[in-house]
Design a protein around this motif. Structure first.
Motif, PDB file in Angstrom:
ATOM      1  N   SER A 268      38.906  32.692  29.273  1.00  0.00           N
ATOM      2  CA  SER A 268      38.998  33.336  27.966  1.00  0.00           C
ATOM      3  C   SER A 268      38.368  32.475  26.886  1.00  0.00           C
ATOM      4  O   SER A 268      37.577  32.950  26.071  1.00  0.00           O
ATOM      5  CB  SER A 268      40.461  33.627  27.613  1.00  0.00           C
ATOM      6  N   LEU A 269      38.721  31.185  26.884  1.00  0.00           N
ATOM      7  CA  LEU A 269      38.160  30.286  25.891  1.00  0.00           C
ATOM      8  C   LEU A 269      36.675  30.071  26.158  1.00  0.00           C
ATOM      9  O   LEU A 269      35.877  29.995  25.221  1.00  0.00           O
ATOM     10  CB  LEU A 269      38.897  28.952  25.886  1.00  0.00           C
ATOM     11  N   SER A 270      36.291  29.987  27.430  1.00  0.00           N
ATOM     12  CA  SER A 270      34.885  29.776  27.778  1.00  0.00           C
ATOM     13  C   SER A 270      34.011  30.902  27.244  1.00  0.00           C
ATOM     14  O   SER A 270      32.939  30.660  26.685  1.00  0.00           O
ATOM     15  CB  SER A 270      34.727  29.672  29.298  1.00  0.00           C
ATOM     16  N   ASP A 271      34.472  32.134  27.397  1.00  0.00           N
ATOM     17  CA  ASP A 271      33.704  33.283  26.904  1.00  0.00           C
ATOM     18  C   ASP A 271      33.547  33.221  25.395  1.00  0.00           C
ATOM     19  O   ASP A 271      32.464  33.463  24.851  1.00  0.00           O
ATOM     20  CB  ASP A 271      34.394  34.593  27.295  1.00  0.00           C
ATOM     21  N   PHE A 272      34.631  32.878  24.708  1.00  0.00           N
ATOM     22  CA  PHE A 272      34.584  32.798  23.250  1.00  0.00           C
ATOM     23  C   PHE A 272      33.635  31.688  22.804  1.00  0.00           C
ATOM     24  O   PHE A 272      32.810  31.869  21.905  1.00  0.00           O
ATOM     25  CB  PHE A 272      35.990  32.549  22.693  1.00  0.00           C
TER      26      PHE A 272
END
Length: 282
Positions: A268-272
């Motif tokens: 989730s953080l990687s995508d953001f």
């Protein structure tokens, strides 16, 4: 069964993103005009809604496994007829059960009950910390003001027993800034903590976040650098990247965001972060 730290790890990205969006910082959404640190007060501006152990427990049970909720209900039923040491023992069991499933708001009431019977500094500090996690993350936002006021009460009780406690001063400072009509009183408490302990992680982290809220990104930058020098968490790196971004320091922001992505290792953080880096690279 997943333990508390595992639950916290799984939920950390969601909490991080919620905290960032609540700041209305330029790197994420458009800030309101002339919004300063004095305007951060929210929950304390109006009377706190009634919040009880029963209401918080009921909602918290909806968020956990039915079998675990049943175990807690059995303990709560036993507590109704218990007194003295037996009641304290049951409260401790209930508190641990809630901690194991990462429901701090519900655990806070058990810790408060323990502290009321065993009036010690550690007990009141623990109650304050759980109420803090509660008002910051509890699903029912109508309970925020009540949980925050209970956190303030618990930290004041802790300070009565240990006036020099930096942990209690920090918790109290965060509460005043987060949801009362006395935000600058909270800032003063936090500044007092970092004067006494310049590397204090919690105080510096919160001062950095409050600096972002008021648009003081250079001050925020310095705070997050201090945090990272002691504890280089993905959250601290992400906030550092956001501060760099809002100062127009794009290459530094990209590096900080990438570091947060590497440490968090969360899709989730990687995508953001990938989207942020793409924006900054254009």
């Amino acid at each position: 069964m997943l333990k508390t730290k595992q639950y916290i790890l799984l939920g950390s990205v969601g909490i991080l993103m919620a905290a960032l969006y609540s700041l209305d910082i330029k790197g994420l959404i458009k800030p309101k005009e002339n919004e300063g640190m004095q305007n951060t007060a929210t929950a304390g501006d109006k009377p706190a809604a009634v919040v009880s152990a029963e209401s918080v427990s009921s909602l918290s049970k909806q968020m956990i496994n039915a079998s675990l909720a049943a175990d807690i209900e059995k303990l709560e039923a036993q507590l109704k007829d218990a007194s003295g040491d037996n009641a304290i023992t049951l409260q401790k069991e209930i508190a641990k059960k809630w901690d194991d499933v990462n429901q701090p708001a519900a655990a806070a009431f058990a810790y408060e009950a323990i502290a009321q019977e065993e009036q010690t500094y550690p007990n009141w500090l623990t109650a304050g910390d759980r109420f803090t996690e509660g008002y910051q993350n509890f699903r029912d936002t109508t309970a925020t003001a009540g949980l925050l006021n209970k956190a303030i009460n618990a930290y004041n009780k802790a300070l009565e027993l240990n006036p020099k406690s930096l942990d209690a001063q920090t918790g109290l400072g965060v509460a005043y800034v987060s949801g009362t009509q006395e935000p600058m009183k909270g800032i003063s408490l936090l500044l007092g903590v970092v004067k006494e302990d310049p590397k204090n992680i919690k105080a510096n982290m919160n001062l950095g976040m409050f600096s972002m809220k008021s648009g003081q990104f250079q001050k925020a930058l310095d705070r997050f650098k201090t945090v990272i020098s002691v504890s280089p968490t993905p959250e601290a790196w992400f906030y550092l990247g956001t501060s760099y971004e809002n100062l127009g320091m794009k290459s530094e922001a990209v590096l900080a965001y990438q570091k947060s992505k590497e440490l968090a290792a969360d899709p989730s953080l990687s995508d953001f972060v990938d989207r942020k880096i793409k924006e900054l690279s254009n």
